[in-house]
Design an enzyme around this catalytic site. Sequence first.
Site, PDB file in Angstrom:
ATOM      1  CE1 TYR A 125      -3.426   2.628   0.297  1.00 11.90           C
ATOM      2  CE2 TYR A 125      -4.091   1.645   2.384  1.00 11.90           C
ATOM      3  CZ  TYR A 125      -4.316   2.540   1.367  1.00 11.90           C
ATOM      4  OH  TYR A 125      -5.410   3.355   1.411  1.00 11.90           O
ATOM      5  CE  LYS A 171      -6.511   0.050  -0.413  1.00 11.00           C
ATOM      6  NZ  LYS A 171      -7.069  -0.375   0.899  1.00 11.00           N
TER       7      LYS A 171
END
Length: 302
Positions: free
Chosen positions: A133, A158
Amino acid sequence: MKFHGVLFFPVTPFAPDGSLDGERLARHIESGVAAGAGGVFVACGTGEFHALTAEEIERATRIAVEAVDGRVPVLAAAGGPPPVARDQAARIRRAGADGILLLPPYLVSAPQRGLVRYVEEVSGASDLPVIFYQRGTTRLTEATAAEIAALPRVVGLKDGVGDIERMHRIVRAVRAVPGTEDFQFFNGLPTAEMTAPAYRGIGVELYSSAVFAFAPEIALAFHRALTEGDETLVTTLLDEFYGPLVQLRDEVPGYAVALIKAGVTVRGLDVGGVRAPLLDPTPEHMARLTELIAHGLEVVAA
């Protein structure tokens, strides 16, 4: 581990004494999976990862795995200092999860090579697939993203930065690496539906839906309309539900989590308040949220 549809990021319910409420968490997750979630990401951003102990992350993961019972993938978050993240990763593996959402280290700026090293070290703490992420101080170049994507256990990236041009370059760079055909990209911005059309334009179709946690009917209707090209419904929901929700969200720092948790309670499952340093919505904001949810449900019902 392939994802499809709307991804569910459950909140973490707390009992009146402030402890993790496992029974309500199981009910919350069960209802989301029954509604049609494409994956469960427990104890992540919406689940107040920042405020949970390592033991609570492990317990929440175990509860999620039992509630889901193999119907969809279950992932949990690890992140922060490398030793802490490695311990969390090992606990998530022990709890039976299918993968890890690896959040970046906080409060430090690192060179690109250092970010690669961080992912290498934490992903090596278990044999689970990892989705990295990027957010906050962690902003990857396309070369770094391609290097991370080539790591043995990394299966996805992400994005919580929101730089579309940078993300487009990252997608193109990763796709140019042999063997990354199944690598997946995710839009991880708060209230991701607001930017979902733009991300689809650069090949990022998956997104995390915080709204799904309290209004799966709205989240699923939006996703279906976006996928099928129903621009009328997409525009209506953006204008009349998601846009006003973002306006309310931006009035108080931390509402990206607090409003979602309050929404779950509004819909009938009391999940308690948020932990410090976040604050629960004011009565005025609760009233506005309740009206917004009611209107959103009316729109999709019509």
